[in-house]
Design a protein around this motif. Structure first.
Motif, PDB file in Angstrom:
ATOM      1  N   PRO A 119       0.842  -1.265  -0.243  1.00  0.00           N
ATOM      2  CA  PRO A 119       0.137  -0.259  -0.161  1.00  0.00           C
ATOM      3  C   PRO A 119       0.770   1.442  -0.129  1.00  0.00           C
ATOM      4  O   PRO A 119       2.400   1.131   0.666  1.00  0.00           O
ATOM      5  N   GLY A 120       0.949   1.815  -0.864  1.00  0.00           N
ATOM      6  CA  GLY A 120       0.833   3.260  -1.221  1.00  0.00           C
ATOM      7  C   GLY A 120       1.422   3.971  -1.817  1.00  0.00           C
ATOM      8  O   GLY A 120       1.372   3.414  -3.047  1.00  0.00           O
ATOM      9  N   THR A 121       2.135   4.969  -2.144  1.00  0.00           N
ATOM     10  CA  THR A 121       2.640   5.184  -3.847  1.00  0.00           C
ATOM     11  C   THR A 121       3.989   4.854  -4.846  1.00  0.00           C
ATOM     12  O   THR A 121       4.908   4.312  -3.297  1.00  0.00           O
ATOM     13  N   SER A 122       3.406   4.396  -6.145  1.00  0.00           N
ATOM     14  CA  SER A 122       5.121   3.715  -6.432  1.00  0.00           C
ATOM     15  C   SER A 122       4.998   4.712  -7.648  1.00  0.00           C
ATOM     16  O   SER A 122       4.241   4.694  -8.310  1.00  0.00           O
ATOM     17  N   PHE A 123       6.319   4.434  -7.793  1.00  0.00           N
ATOM     18  CA  PHE A 123       6.633   5.387  -9.147  1.00  0.00           C
ATOM     19  C   PHE A 123       6.730   4.788 -10.355  1.00  0.00           C
ATOM     20  O   PHE A 123       7.603   3.046  -9.877  1.00  0.00           O
ATOM     21  N   VAL A 124       6.046   5.323 -11.533  1.00  0.00           N
ATOM     22  CA  VAL A 124       6.175   4.342 -12.891  1.00  0.00           C
ATOM     23  C   VAL A 124       7.284   4.149 -14.202  1.00  0.00           C
ATOM     24  O   VAL A 124       6.800   6.026 -14.060  1.00  0.00           O
ATOM     25  N   SER A 125       7.799   3.762 -14.601  1.00  0.00           N
ATOM     26  CA  SER A 125       8.528   4.068 -15.849  1.00  0.00           C
ATOM     27  C   SER A 125       8.670   3.421 -16.418  1.00  0.00           C
ATOM     28  O   SER A 125       7.524   1.993 -16.565  1.00  0.00           O
ATOM     29  N   VAL A 126       8.887   3.259 -17.837  1.00  0.00           N
ATOM     30  CA  VAL A 126       8.995   2.433 -18.969  1.00  0.00           C
ATOM     31  C   VAL A 126      10.118   2.010 -19.633  1.00  0.00           C
ATOM     32  O   VAL A 126      10.712   3.569 -19.692  1.00  0.00           O
ATOM     33  N   SER A 127       9.951   0.865 -20.161  1.00  0.00           N
ATOM     34  CA  SER A 127      11.390   0.526 -20.913  1.00  0.00           C
ATOM     35  C   SER A 127      11.453   0.341 -22.464  1.00  0.00           C
ATOM     36  O   SER A 127      10.483  -0.771 -22.271  1.00  0.00           O
ATOM     37  N   ASN A 128      11.871   0.639 -23.543  1.00  0.00           N
ATOM     38  CA  ASN A 128      12.335   0.036 -24.493  1.00  0.00           C
ATOM     39  C   ASN A 128      12.969  -0.980 -25.119  1.00  0.00           C
ATOM     40  O   ASN A 128      12.425  -2.332 -26.183  1.00  0.00           O
ATOM     41  N   ASN A 129      13.880  -1.321 -24.354  1.00  0.00           N
ATOM     42  CA  ASN A 129      15.042  -2.172 -24.307  1.00  0.00           C
ATOM     43  C   ASN A 129      14.964  -3.658 -23.094  1.00  0.00           C
ATOM     44  O   ASN A 129      15.594  -4.441 -22.860  1.00  0.00           O
ATOM     45  N   LEU A 185       8.819  10.852 -13.298  1.00  0.00           N
ATOM     46  CA  LEU A 185       7.875  10.366 -11.286  1.00  0.00           C
ATOM     47  C   LEU A 185       6.688  10.912 -11.820  1.00  0.00           C
ATOM     48  O   LEU A 185       6.182  10.816 -10.937  1.00  0.00           O
ATOM     49  N   VAL A 186       5.975  10.279 -12.412  1.00  0.00           N
ATOM     50  CA  VAL A 186       4.286   9.831 -12.541  1.00  0.00           C
ATOM     51  C   VAL A 186       4.564   8.209 -12.227  1.00  0.00           C
ATOM     52  O   VAL A 186       5.294   7.200 -11.175  1.00  0.00           O
ATOM     53  N   SER A 187       3.318   8.657 -10.570  1.00  0.00           N
ATOM     54  CA  SER A 187       2.909   7.806  -9.711  1.00  0.00           C
ATOM     55  C   SER A 187       1.593   6.911  -9.546  1.00  0.00           C
ATOM     56  O   SER A 187       0.772   7.666 -10.361  1.00  0.00           O
TER      57      SER A 187
END
Length: 181
Positions: A41-51, A59-61
């Motif tokens: 429970p709580g905030t997690s940052f989301v990131s993406v990768s092509n490779n 810093l999108v949560s």
């Protein structure tokens, strides 16, 4: 620019929620579909990768909602434990624990809205009851559970009655409680 259809065909599109990585589905050069893994429970940052290796530093949560408890049945039982307690609520996942005081017990997951736990032995007392994920510091408290001393019968009066039933008797003993009435 953006997300790559080629990366999608190679299976290297990834989403990362904190330190957990999951495959991403390519929808367009500007949109991916990610399935959030189980989390705390709580905030997690989301990131993406092509490779699948280099992730953006956004810093999108994403907010993981905690479990919610609406009911615990029963709320009292014997000091020797072994009572089956059903907990109703929301956001339950397999592998959750029930905590009786500070004693963790593996919950039997029945649905996202229902868990069952077998009470551990505890001296007669009132303890907090809660649910959490293993190795989590986040506990959703569900109220209190009362451990009762085992009742014993020492005498009945009268000691005889009719075969058809209906005789009213008085029972004497120890550890009777109005809470269980």
């Amino acid at each position: 620019e953006g997300f790559s259809a080629r990366a999608a065909s190679l299976g290297t599109l990834q989403c990362q929620f904190g330190s957990s990585t999951t495959p991403a589905d390519y929808l367009s050069s500007t949109t991916l579909r990610c399935h959030a893994p189980a989390g705390e429970p709580g905030t997690s940052f989301v990131s993406v990768s092509n490779n699948g290796i280099d992730f953006d530093a956004s810093l999108v949560s994403f907010l993981y909602l905690p479990a919610v408890v609406s009911q615990v049945v029963p709320r009292l039982g014997p000091e020797f434990g072994s009572s089956l307690v059903t907990i109703t609520g929301e956001q339950f996942v397999p592998g959750m624990l029930c905590l009786f005081g500070s004693v963790p017990v593996l919950a039997r997951w029945l649905a996202t809205t229902r868990l069952q736990c077998q009470t551990p032995p505890f001296p007669p007392s009132t303890v907090t009851i809660g649910v959490s994920l293993p190795q989590s510091r986040n506990v959703t408290y569900a109220g209190e559970y009362v451990y009762m001393a085992l009742s014993t019968v020492t005498s009945v009066q009268p000691r005889y009655g009719r075969l058809l039933g209906g005789t009213i008797i008085d029972v004497e003993g120890t550890h009777f409680s109005a809470r269980s009435a």
